[in-house]
Write an enzyme that holds these catalytic residues in place. Structure first.
Site, PDB file in Angstrom:
ATOM      1  N   HIS A   1       7.337   6.546  -1.958  1.00 45.76           N
ATOM      2  CA  HIS A   1       6.352   6.269  -3.001  1.00 45.76           C
ATOM      3  C   HIS A   1       4.940   6.159  -2.420  1.00 45.76           C
ATOM      4  O   HIS A   1       4.758   5.821  -1.253  1.00 45.76           O
ATOM      5  CB  HIS A   1       6.708   4.980  -3.731  1.00 45.76           C
ATOM      6  CG  HIS A   1       7.927   5.096  -4.569  1.00 45.76           C
ATOM      7  ND1 HIS A   1       8.364   4.086  -5.382  1.00 45.76           N
ATOM      8  CD2 HIS A   1       8.821   6.112  -4.741  1.00 45.76           C
ATOM      9  CE1 HIS A   1       9.453   4.462  -6.012  1.00 45.76           C
ATOM     10  NE2 HIS A   1       9.759   5.696  -5.624  1.00 45.76           N
TER      11      HIS A   1
ATOM     12  N   GLU B   1       2.655   3.937  -2.966  1.00 51.43           N
ATOM     13  CA  GLU B   1       2.367   2.579  -2.505  1.00 51.43           C
ATOM     14  C   GLU B   1       2.937   2.360  -1.101  1.00 51.43           C
ATOM     15  O   GLU B   1       2.271   1.785  -0.238  1.00 51.43           O
ATOM     16  CB  GLU B   1       2.989   1.539  -3.454  1.00 51.43           C
ATOM     17  CG  GLU B   1       2.507   1.622  -4.881  1.00 51.43           C
ATOM     18  CD  GLU B   1       3.406   2.443  -5.794  1.00 51.43           C
ATOM     19  OE1 GLU B   1       3.561   2.052  -6.959  1.00 51.43           O
ATOM     20  OE2 GLU B   1       3.944   3.482  -5.346  1.00 51.43           O
TER      21      GLU B   1
ATOM     22  N   CYS C   1       8.593  -1.315  -4.475  1.00 49.06           N
ATOM     23  CA  CYS C   1       7.194  -1.293  -4.018  1.00 49.06           C
ATOM     24  C   CYS C   1       6.547  -2.665  -4.163  1.00 49.06           C
ATOM     25  O   CYS C   1       5.742  -3.067  -3.325  1.00 49.06           O
ATOM     26  CB  CYS C   1       6.402  -0.236  -4.775  1.00 49.06           C
ATOM     27  SG  CYS C   1       6.820   1.454  -4.265  1.00 49.06           S
TER      28      CYS C   1
END
Length: 165
Positions: free
Chosen positions: A79, A81, A120
């Site tokens: 991801h 993030e 995340c």
């Protein structure tokens, strides 16, 4: 001339970063800023050296019919993030702000209700990031305080735990 506010300035940068994303569903751009200095950037894509979904022409989660927000362990991507956090030192991130922009990969429209997944959120907490600012439209955004992520513990409800037994 009216100047763009700082949050939208950084969200514009995050939106540019997401253009490097390789996801066929959603593209996300993340930047981490501390004391008005961009510490790192990240976008969603397969780990270095592995094929991206856009190169393969298919999304594994989509192919399996996995609904949005579920079974991220089946996703090929790291991801945005996570990539931004990996690229920075914790010392730089303590007290920082993460800016996120997310668009539908097909329509390129901003996803107005975007939010980091639980995985995340855990990384954001441990990185020492203080707030997350998420683009809702070209000029509006939501501010999420990371202390609220801690307070809103994402412990799975009992009925969900039973589905994995």
């Amino acid at each position: 001339m009216q100047r763009k506010d700082k949050h939208n300035y950084y969200l514009d940068i995050a939106q540019t970063v997401l253009e490097r994303g390789t996801c066929l569903r959603r593209n996300v751009g993340a930047i981490i800023v501390n004391n008005d200095v961009i510490i790192s950037t990240g976008y969603a894509g397969a780990p270095r050296g592995r094929a991206n979904c856009c190169d393969l022409g298919e999304c594994r989660r989509e192919k399996l019919g996995v609904p949005h927000g579920q079974r991220y362990e089946l996703c090929r991507s790291v991801h945005a993030e996570q990539n931004a956090i990996i690229a920075a030192s914790r010392e730089e991130m303590i007290g920082s702000t993460m800016y996120l922009a997310m668009v539908d990969a097909r329509t390129k429209e901003i996803i107005s209700d975007a939010s980091p997944c639980n995985m995340c959120r855990r990384m954001i907490i441990n990185a020492g990031i203080e707030r997350v600012i998420i683009r809702n439209t070209e000029d509006t955004y939501t501010v999420q305080e990371v202390k609220d992520y801690v307070a809103e513990d994402d412990t799975l409800p009992e009925e969900m735990l039973n589905t994995y037994k």
